[in-house]
Enzyme design. Structure first.
Site, mmCIF file in Angstrom:
data_model
loop_
_atom_site.group_PDB
_atom_site.id
_atom_site.type_symbol
_atom_site.label_atom_id
_atom_site.label_comp_id
_atom_site.label_asym_id
_atom_site.label_seq_id
_atom_site.Cartn_x
_atom_site.Cartn_y
_atom_site.Cartn_z
ATOM 1 N N ARG A 127 6.258 -9.008 30.485
ATOM 2 C CA ARG A 127 6.546 -7.662 31.017
ATOM 3 C C ARG A 127 5.106 -7.420 31.399
ATOM 4 N NH1 ARG A 127 7.266 -3.012 27.840
ATOM 5 N NH2 ARG A 127 8.438 -4.381 26.226
ATOM 6 N N LYS A 168 8.202 12.314 23.130
ATOM 7 C CA LYS A 168 8.560 11.658 24.478
ATOM 8 C C LYS A 168 9.477 12.640 25.434
ATOM 9 C CE LYS A 168 7.476 6.877 23.864
ATOM 10 N NZ LYS A 168 7.690 5.394 23.974
ATOM 11 N N ARG A 212 8.341 0.497 9.401
ATOM 12 C CA ARG A 212 9.116 1.843 9.606
ATOM 13 C C ARG A 212 9.381 2.340 8.195
ATOM 14 N NH1 ARG A 212 13.639 1.247 13.669
ATOM 15 N NH2 ARG A 212 12.248 1.291 15.139
ATOM 16 N N GLU A 233 11.890 8.050 1.783
ATOM 17 C CA GLU A 233 13.090 7.456 1.378
ATOM 18 C C GLU A 233 13.119 5.862 1.338
ATOM 19 O OE1 GLU A 233 15.917 9.486 0.817
ATOM 20 O OE2 GLU A 233 14.343 10.980 0.536
ATOM 21 N N GLU A 289 1.965 -2.603 13.384
ATOM 22 C CA GLU A 289 2.418 -1.301 13.895
ATOM 23 C C GLU A 289 3.217 -0.509 12.812
ATOM 24 O OE1 GLU A 289 4.483 0.317 17.928
ATOM 25 O OE2 GLU A 289 5.955 -0.285 16.444
ATOM 26 N N LYS A 337 0.545 -1.335 0.046
ATOM 27 C CA LYS A 337 0.070 0.087 -0.002
ATOM 28 C C LYS A 337 0.649 1.278 -0.113
ATOM 29 C CE LYS A 337 -4.024 -1.655 2.117
ATOM 30 N NZ LYS A 337 -5.138 -1.204 1.258
ATOM 31 N N HIS A 368 3.440 6.866 15.480
ATOM 32 C CA HIS A 368 3.058 5.637 15.407
ATOM 33 C C HIS A 368 1.501 5.387 15.162
ATOM 34 C CE1 HIS A 368 6.567 4.654 18.303
ATOM 35 N NE2 HIS A 368 6.898 5.320 17.198
HETATM 36 P P1 0O2 Z 1 11.635 -2.278 18.449
HETATM 37 O O1 0O2 Z 1 12.433 -3.431 18.193
HETATM 38 O O2 0O2 Z 1 11.925 -1.020 17.327
HETATM 39 O O3 0O2 Z 1 10.185 -2.943 18.201
HETATM 40 P P2 0O2 Z 1 6.263 -0.636 24.503
HETATM 41 O O4 0O2 Z 1 6.159 -1.133 23.004
HETATM 42 O O5 0O2 Z 1 5.605 -1.528 25.895
HETATM 43 O O6 0O2 Z 1 7.915 -0.369 24.803
HETATM 44 P P3 0O2 Z 1 4.260 1.002 23.420
HETATM 45 O O7 0O2 Z 1 3.620 2.170 24.342
HETATM 46 O O8 0O2 Z 1 3.633 -0.286 22.992
HETATM 47 O O9 0O2 Z 1 5.629 0.446 24.522
HETATM 48 O O10 0O2 Z 1 5.011 1.487 22.431
HETATM 49 P P4 0O2 Z 1 5.469 2.819 21.668
HETATM 50 O O11 0O2 Z 1 6.192 3.548 23.042
HETATM 51 O O12 0O2 Z 1 4.374 3.723 21.178
HETATM 52 O O13 0O2 Z 1 6.623 2.466 20.820
HETATM 53 C C1 0O2 Z 1 7.487 1.507 20.855
HETATM 54 C C2 0O2 Z 1 8.288 1.568 19.852
HETATM 55 O O14 0O2 Z 1 8.645 2.653 19.409
HETATM 56 C C3 0O2 Z 1 9.743 0.736 20.154
HETATM 57 O O15 0O2 Z 1 9.760 -0.475 20.076
HETATM 58 C C4 0O2 Z 1 10.585 1.554 19.451
HETATM 59 O O16 0O2 Z 1 10.745 1.248 18.168
HETATM 60 C C5 0O2 Z 1 10.022 3.021 19.243
HETATM 61 N N1 0O2 Z 1 10.435 3.731 20.380
HETATM 62 C C6 0O2 Z 1 9.667 4.321 21.371
HETATM 63 N N2 0O2 Z 1 10.233 5.210 22.435
HETATM 64 C C7 0O2 Z 1 11.608 5.121 21.936
HETATM 65 C C8 0O2 Z 1 12.608 5.880 22.320
HETATM 66 O O17 0O2 Z 1 12.673 6.513 23.547
HETATM 67 N N3 0O2 Z 1 13.880 5.682 21.671
HETATM 68 C C9 0O2 Z 1 13.790 4.748 20.586
HETATM 69 N N4 0O2 Z 1 15.031 4.853 20.281
HETATM 70 N N5 0O2 Z 1 12.691 4.226 20.056
HETATM 71 C C10 0O2 Z 1 11.656 4.211 20.756
HETATM 72 P P5 0O2 Z 1 10.408 -1.555 20.780
HETATM 73 O O18 0O2 Z 1 9.472 -2.775 21.025
HETATM 74 O O19 0O2 Z 1 11.341 -1.102 21.931
HETATM 75 O O20 0O2 Z 1 11.615 -1.952 19.771
#
Ligand code: 0O2
Length: 221
Positions: A79, A134, A99, A61, A161, A43, A142
């Site tokens: 968790r 944040k 992404r 990009e 996501e 899409k 997101h």
């Molecule tokens: P990966 O490997 O990138 O998927 P949670 O998933 O429980 O931590 P929530 O509320 O479900 O929290 O999700 P949120 O905060 O909307 O987004 C989570 C994902 O966003 C993360 O996935 C990261 O990819 C990115 N992200 C969110 N906050 C940060 C941050 O402070 N720094 C960076 N670098 N990335 C962030 P995962 O699962 O952590 O990892």
């Protein structure tokens, strides 16, 4: 259907012969998430192609996709205090992740609107960390969407996501992610403040580049 123990063993990679038959429903679920990633990617690529004909440039990009690894799934189920079962897994919304790295901030909003306007896409959740970064400075937009996948015997809506970032936001998030794993730093508050300052500088740079684009295209900001 795998029992709690069976799925734990599959996710940790410690499955003995006896649970091998339980792997099929898990693999089938992961295959569905993989198909959902393909649907969302297609899409977005179609929108990119159309946009580039219309406006002579690409709104994004690159696209990176990933299926969450079994160990990350297990860690997140624990968790969140969710059962280590297929039903528990369906409570996680980021097993399939896409992404999208955009050139300019306004392209993110244009792409999101175009994607959500499609009648087979269901929006489950939207978190705008661009308008509301944040506390550590993280910026991205997101979405959790549901997208239909068409298999030989069924049509299923699957959650994906989708993270939208500019190149600058991705640069910051990638480096911050790497730095996060270094433990025992001397002054964590100072490090956090400097990382936040970097995020703010790169956000300013993003806006400046966007203004320059307006100047070039329209002769005004
Ligand atoms: P990966 O490997 O990138 O998927 P949670 O998933 O429980 O931590 P929530 O509320 O479900 O929290 O999700 P949120 O905060 O909307 O987004 C989570 C994902 O966003 C993360 O996935 C990261 O990819 C990115 N992200 C969110 N906050 C940060 C941050 O402070 N720094 C960076 N670098 N990335 C962030 P995962 O699962 O952590 O990892």
């Amino acid at each position: 259907m795998p029992t709690k123990t069976d799925l734990e063993e599959i996710l940790t990679g410690e499955h003995p012969e006896v649970v091998l038959e339980s792997i099929e429903p898990f693999s089938r679920l992961m295959m569905r998430y993989k198909c959902a990633i393909m649907e969302v990617e297609t899409k977005l690529r179609v929108l990119n192609a159309e946009f580039s004909v219309q406006y002579d440039r690409n709104p994004f990009e690159s696209i990176k996709s990933r299926l969450k690894s079994p160990l990350s799934i297990l860690e997140k189920l624990r968790r969140r205090d969710l059962p280590v079962t297929l039903e528990g897994m369906e409570q996680l919304f980021d097993i399939a992740g896409v992404r999208v790295i955009c050139s300019f901030q306004e392209d993110i909003y244009a792409l999101v609107d175009m994607l959500l306007a499609q009648d087979d896409i269901r929006l489950i959740e939207k978190k705008d960390y661009i308008q509301h970064p944040k506390p550590n400075g993280y910026r991205s937009l997101h979405l959790i969407v549901e997208v239909p996948i068409f298999l030989s015997q069924e049509k299923r809506y699957m959650k994906v996501e989708v993270q939208f970032r500019t190149i600058a936001m991705d640069f910051w998030a990638s480096l911050e992610h790497k730095l996060k794993y270094k433990k025992d730093v001397k002054d964590p508050e100072l490090i956090a403040a400097r990382l936040r300052a970097c995020a703010e500088q790169s956000a300013l740079l993003d806006l400046e580049m966007q203004k320059i684009r307006h100047l070039i295209e329209w002769g005004q900001e």
